[in-house]
Design a protein around this motif. Structure first.
Motif, PDB file in Angstrom:
ATOM      1  N   GLY A  82     -23.884   4.912   1.354  1.00  0.00           N
ATOM      2  CA  GLY A  82     -22.862   3.953   1.741  1.00  0.00           C
ATOM      3  C   GLY A  82     -22.949   2.611   1.044  1.00  0.00           C
ATOM      4  O   GLY A  82     -22.169   1.704   1.338  1.00  0.00           O
ATOM      5  N   ASP A  83     -23.893   2.451   0.140  1.00  0.00           N
ATOM      6  CA  ASP A  83     -24.034   1.186  -0.586  1.00  0.00           C
ATOM      7  C   ASP A  83     -24.556   1.510  -1.982  1.00  0.00           C
ATOM      8  O   ASP A  83     -24.624   2.671  -2.366  1.00  0.00           O
ATOM      9  CB  ASP A  83     -24.977   0.230   0.155  1.00  0.00           C
ATOM     10  N   SER A  84     -24.964   0.473  -2.738  1.00  0.00           N
ATOM     11  CA  SER A  84     -25.368   0.760  -4.110  1.00  0.00           C
ATOM     12  C   SER A  84     -26.843   1.129  -4.264  1.00  0.00           C
ATOM     13  O   SER A  84     -27.229   1.668  -5.291  1.00  0.00           O
ATOM     14  CB  SER A  84     -25.021  -0.429  -5.013  1.00  0.00           C
ATOM     15  N   GLU A  85     -27.688   0.857  -3.233  1.00  0.00           N
ATOM     16  CA  GLU A  85     -29.121   1.085  -3.452  1.00  0.00           C
ATOM     17  C   GLU A  85     -29.796   1.994  -2.429  1.00  0.00           C
ATOM     18  O   GLU A  85     -31.011   2.145  -2.437  1.00  0.00           O
ATOM     19  CB  GLU A  85     -29.851  -0.264  -3.475  1.00  0.00           C
ATOM     20  N   GLY A  86     -29.011   2.556  -1.515  1.00  0.00           N
ATOM     21  CA  GLY A  86     -29.603   3.539  -0.601  1.00  0.00           C
ATOM     22  C   GLY A  86     -29.973   3.016   0.783  1.00  0.00           C
ATOM     23  O   GLY A  86     -30.633   3.705   1.547  1.00  0.00           O
ATOM     24  N   ARG A  87     -29.540   1.797   1.117  1.00  0.00           N
ATOM     25  CA  ARG A  87     -29.808   1.287   2.468  1.00  0.00           C
ATOM     26  C   ARG A  87     -28.585   1.422   3.368  1.00  0.00           C
ATOM     27  O   ARG A  87     -28.582   0.943   4.502  1.00  0.00           O
ATOM     28  CB  ARG A  87     -30.255  -0.186   2.409  1.00  0.00           C
ATOM     29  N   GLY A  88     -27.556   2.070   2.862  1.00  0.00           N
ATOM     30  CA  GLY A  88     -26.344   2.298   3.646  1.00  0.00           C
ATOM     31  C   GLY A  88     -25.978   3.770   3.645  1.00  0.00           C
ATOM     32  O   GLY A  88     -26.326   4.511   2.720  1.00  0.00           O
ATOM     33  N   VAL A  89     -25.311   4.185   4.711  1.00  0.00           N
ATOM     34  CA  VAL A  89     -24.864   5.571   4.822  1.00  0.00           C
ATOM     35  C   VAL A  89     -23.435   5.551   5.370  1.00  0.00           C
ATOM     36  O   VAL A  89     -23.144   4.817   6.317  1.00  0.00           O
ATOM     37  CB  VAL A  89     -25.779   6.365   5.794  1.00  0.00           C
ATOM     38  N   ILE A  90     -22.554   6.327   4.770  1.00  0.00           N
ATOM     39  CA  ILE A  90     -21.226   6.530   5.368  1.00  0.00           C
ATOM     40  C   ILE A  90     -21.291   7.801   6.199  1.00  0.00           C
ATOM     41  O   ILE A  90     -21.637   8.868   5.676  1.00  0.00           O
ATOM     42  CB  ILE A  90     -20.123   6.678   4.305  1.00  0.00           C
ATOM     43  N   VAL A  91     -21.006   7.670   7.496  1.00  0.00           N
ATOM     44  CA  VAL A  91     -20.958   8.829   8.379  1.00  0.00           C
ATOM     45  C   VAL A  91     -19.485   9.171   8.601  1.00  0.00           C
ATOM     46  O   VAL A  91     -18.687   8.302   8.944  1.00  0.00           O
ATOM     47  CB  VAL A  91     -21.625   8.514   9.740  1.00  0.00           C
ATOM     48  N   SER A  92     -19.127  10.433   8.392  1.00  0.00           N
ATOM     49  CA  SER A  92     -17.733  10.867   8.564  1.00  0.00           C
ATOM     50  C   SER A  92     -17.690  12.069   9.495  1.00  0.00           C
ATOM     51  O   SER A  92     -18.595  12.904   9.479  1.00  0.00           O
ATOM     52  CB  SER A  92     -17.120  11.254   7.217  1.00  0.00           C
ATOM     53  N   TRP A  93     -16.635  12.138  10.303  1.00  0.00           N
ATOM     54  CA  TRP A  93     -16.466  13.287  11.192  1.00  0.00           C
ATOM     55  C   TRP A  93     -15.012  13.367  11.624  1.00  0.00           C
ATOM     56  O   TRP A  93     -14.244  12.419  11.411  1.00  0.00           O
ATOM     57  CB  TRP A  93     -17.387  13.184  12.412  1.00  0.00           C
ATOM     58  N   ILE A  94     -14.650  14.476  12.213  1.00  0.00           N
ATOM     59  CA  ILE A  94     -13.261  14.682  12.635  1.00  0.00           C
ATOM     60  C   ILE A  94     -13.234  15.078  14.105  1.00  0.00           C
ATOM     61  O   ILE A  94     -14.072  15.860  14.561  1.00  0.00           O
ATOM     62  CB  ILE A  94     -12.579  15.761  11.757  1.00  0.00           C
ATOM     63  N   THR A  95     -12.277  14.491  14.840  1.00  0.00           N
ATOM     64  CA  THR A  95     -12.036  14.930  16.211  1.00  0.00           C
ATOM     65  C   THR A  95     -10.636  15.538  16.243  1.00  0.00           C
ATOM     66  O   THR A  95      -9.704  15.030  15.611  1.00  0.00           O
ATOM     67  CB  THR A  95     -12.152  13.763  17.215  1.00  0.00           C
ATOM     68  N   ALA A  96     -10.477  16.625  16.985  1.00  0.00           N
ATOM     69  CA  ALA A  96      -9.241  17.403  16.890  1.00  0.00           C
ATOM     70  C   ALA A  96      -8.179  16.971  17.892  1.00  0.00           C
ATOM     71  O   ALA A  96      -6.988  17.041  17.615  1.00  0.00           O
ATOM     72  CB  ALA A  96      -9.557  18.884  17.088  1.00  0.00           C
ATOM     73  N   ASP A  97      -8.578  16.520  19.083  1.00  0.00           N
ATOM     74  CA  ASP A  97      -7.624  16.334  20.173  1.00  0.00           C
ATOM     75  C   ASP A  97      -7.086  14.909  20.275  1.00  0.00           C
ATOM     76  O   ASP A  97      -5.921  14.691  20.564  1.00  0.00           O
ATOM     77  CB  ASP A  97      -8.279  16.722  21.501  1.00  0.00           C
ATOM     78  N   GLU A  98      -7.955  13.938  20.089  1.00  0.00           N
ATOM     79  CA  GLU A  98      -7.546  12.527  20.163  1.00  0.00           C
ATOM     80  C   GLU A  98      -8.518  11.706  19.316  1.00  0.00           C
ATOM     81  O   GLU A  98      -9.581  12.204  18.947  1.00  0.00           O
ATOM     82  CB  GLU A  98      -7.518  12.050  21.618  1.00  0.00           C
ATOM     83  N   PRO A  99      -8.166  10.440  19.034  1.00  0.00           N
ATOM     84  CA  PRO A  99      -9.045   9.655  18.159  1.00  0.00           C
ATOM     85  C   PRO A  99     -10.462   9.535  18.712  1.00  0.00           C
ATOM     86  O   PRO A  99     -11.426   9.595  17.951  1.00  0.00           O
ATOM     87  CB  PRO A  99      -8.361   8.286  18.081  1.00  0.00           C
ATOM     88  N   GLY A 100     -10.596   9.356  20.007  1.00  0.00           N
ATOM     89  CA  GLY A 100     -11.942   9.218  20.556  1.00  0.00           C
ATOM     90  C   GLY A 100     -12.584   7.925  20.090  1.00  0.00           C
ATOM     91  O   GLY A 100     -11.911   6.908  19.956  1.00  0.00           O
ATOM     92  N   SER A 101     -13.863   7.972  19.777  1.00  0.00           N
ATOM     93  CA  SER A 101     -14.602   6.762  19.434  1.00  0.00           C
ATOM     94  C   SER A 101     -14.883   6.693  17.938  1.00  0.00           C
ATOM     95  O   SER A 101     -15.157   7.700  17.299  1.00  0.00           O
ATOM     96  CB  SER A 101     -15.929   6.776  20.200  1.00  0.00           C
ATOM     97  N   ASN A 102     -14.834   5.455  17.387  1.00  0.00           N
ATOM     98  CA  ASN A 102     -15.168   5.253  15.962  1.00  0.00           C
ATOM     99  C   ASN A 102     -16.614   4.812  15.780  1.00  0.00           C
ATOM    100  O   ASN A 102     -17.009   4.418  14.688  1.00  0.00           O
ATOM    101  CB  ASN A 102     -14.292   4.150  15.368  1.00  0.00           C
ATOM    102  N   ILE A 103     -17.372   4.827  16.854  1.00  0.00           N
ATOM    103  CA  ILE A 103     -18.706   4.220  16.827  1.00  0.00           C
ATOM    104  C   ILE A 103     -19.786   5.228  16.441  1.00  0.00           C
ATOM    105  O   ILE A 103     -19.753   6.380  16.865  1.00  0.00           O
ATOM    106  CB  ILE A 103     -19.026   3.619  18.213  1.00  0.00           C
ATOM    107  N   VAL A 104     -20.707   4.768  15.604  1.00  0.00           N
ATOM    108  CA  VAL A 104     -21.923   5.536  15.337  1.00  0.00           C
ATOM    109  C   VAL A 104     -23.080   4.789  15.985  1.00  0.00           C
ATOM    110  O   VAL A 104     -23.258   3.587  15.753  1.00  0.00           O
ATOM    111  CB  VAL A 104     -22.183   5.684  13.821  1.00  0.00           C
ATOM    112  N   LEU A 105     -23.836   5.469  16.818  1.00  0.00           N
ATOM    113  CA  LEU A 105     -25.074   4.913  17.360  1.00  0.00           C
ATOM    114  C   LEU A 105     -26.211   5.452  16.503  1.00  0.00           C
ATOM    115  O   LEU A 105     -26.205   6.628  16.143  1.00  0.00           O
ATOM    116  CB  LEU A 105     -25.274   5.336  18.816  1.00  0.00           C
TER     117      LEU A 105
END
Ligand SMILES: *[C@@H]1O[C@H](CO)[C@@H](O)[C@H](O)[C@H]1NC(C)=O
Ligand SMILES: *[C@@H]1O[C@H](CO)[C@@H](O)[C@H](O)[C@H]1NC(C)=O
Ligand SMILES: *[C@@H]1O[C@H](CO)[C@@H](O)[C@H](O)[C@H]1NC(C)=O
Length: 299
Positions: A71-94
């Protein structure tokens, strides 16, 4: 017919990339022969929609197709992606370091897209930043009764001699052989820590109207690896999905909605072109299909 031609062009191109990388590896270090496996020459058939690897996780609106990338240029970031089918739900990653009780949270975004008569689920992307190097993190997505937990390990700090193991996968698709390929990667004693994905993901474009349901099945199929270690994405010709005849003139629509990449940290203006550093590697992602569109003729 057109697709077959492209898939052939794509195939030889990626073989070439693979070969180039391999030669470089041989020059600087030796991993020896890591497997005696030789892939069958013939194309295999796609796994049917009711296959175990395509199963939707249980629970109302359960996050599915979970995948991560740097998720960044040096490896200290991560992009987490996922899909929910029924409704948006939550955008939060814990997320939390494995040996810590302190839980961090990051807020992401949600989007959808349409392709011909297909409407996507709610596609979430959330960038987690300022992670410690060389640390195992657990993370959780979802809300209420249907949360799901996964983990990843951050790379060591960037440096010239930092040991790190990349896997190289491309042209995966979703045939029975694709499933064997993922199994071989996961069981390989060399233990790949990150996948360099050299293009051609789902092959949904081989289906009538580019049936985007096959993008969803591919996301569920690859989750077993891609939710636990970054897959570094490159677009191939099967990501173009350029189909003005069915009202889809915008190239790379499914791919760019589903697979976010960190192109801004490398000052790129396009997700098809970017670079990152990870451990001892400087990875440059290029796209041979960027100019694709009405004004550009490709033979
Ligand atoms: C989309 O159109 C195709 C071809 O007409 C049809 O087979 C398919 O069932 C349609 N899908 C949806 C979700 O309407
Ligand atoms: C969540 O689980 C609780 C306890 O099992 C149940 O009472 C409740 O109805 C569930 N909520 C949803 C939205 O499924
Ligand atoms: C795919 O591979 C996994 C792991 O080897 C196996 O459990 C699963 O049954 C396979 N599924 C299909 C459809 O081949």
């Amino acid at each position: 017919m057109g697709f077959k031609l492209y898939s052939f062009a794509g195939f030889s191109f990626y073989l070439f990339v693979g070969l180039t990388l391999h030669l470089q590896v041989l020059e600087f270090c030796s991993a020896g022969t890591t497997s005696s496996y030789v892939r069958k020459y013939n194309y295999d058939i796609d796994m049917p929609l009711d296959s175990d690897v395509f199963r939707v996780p249980p629970g109302y609106n359960a996050p599915q197709q979970v995948h991560i990338t740097q998720g960044d240029s040096e490896g200290r970031g991560v992009i987490v992606s996922w899909i929910t089918a029924d409704e948006p739900g939550s955008n939060i990653v814990l997320y939390w370091p494995e040996n810590s009780k302190h839980i961090f949270r990051a807020d992401g975004i949600v989007l959808t897209y349409k392709y011909y008569n297909y409407t996507s689920g709610f596609i979430h992307h959330c960038t987690v930043e300022d992670l410690e190097y060389d640390t195992k993190y657990n993370y959780e997505v979802g809300i209420g009764n249907t949360t799901r937990q996964f983990w990843f390990v951050t790379p060591p700090k960037v440096g010239p001699d930092v040991p790190y193991t990349f896997g190289l996968i491309g042209d995966l698709g979703q045939t029975f052989d694709s499933n064997t390929t993922v199994a071989h990667y996961q069981l390989n004693p060399a233990k790949g820590q990150t996948v360099l994905y050299v293009g051609d993901l789902s092959y949904a474009d081989d289906y009538p109207y580019h049936n985007n349901i096959r993008w969803d099945t591919w996301g569920r199929f690859t989750e077993r690896s891609a939710a636990y270690q970054p897959w570094i994405w490159t677009a191939g010709n099967h990501e173009i999905d350029f189909s003005p005849n069915i009202g889809e003139p915008k190239p790379f629509k499914p791919y760019t909605h589903r697979y976010f990449v960190p192109y801004r940290p490398s000052d790129s203006t396009s997700p098809l072109w970017y670079s990152i550093k990870r451990a001892s590697a400087h990875i440059i992602v290029m796209s041979s299909y960027s100019g694709y569109g009405v004004s550009v003729k490709k033979s």
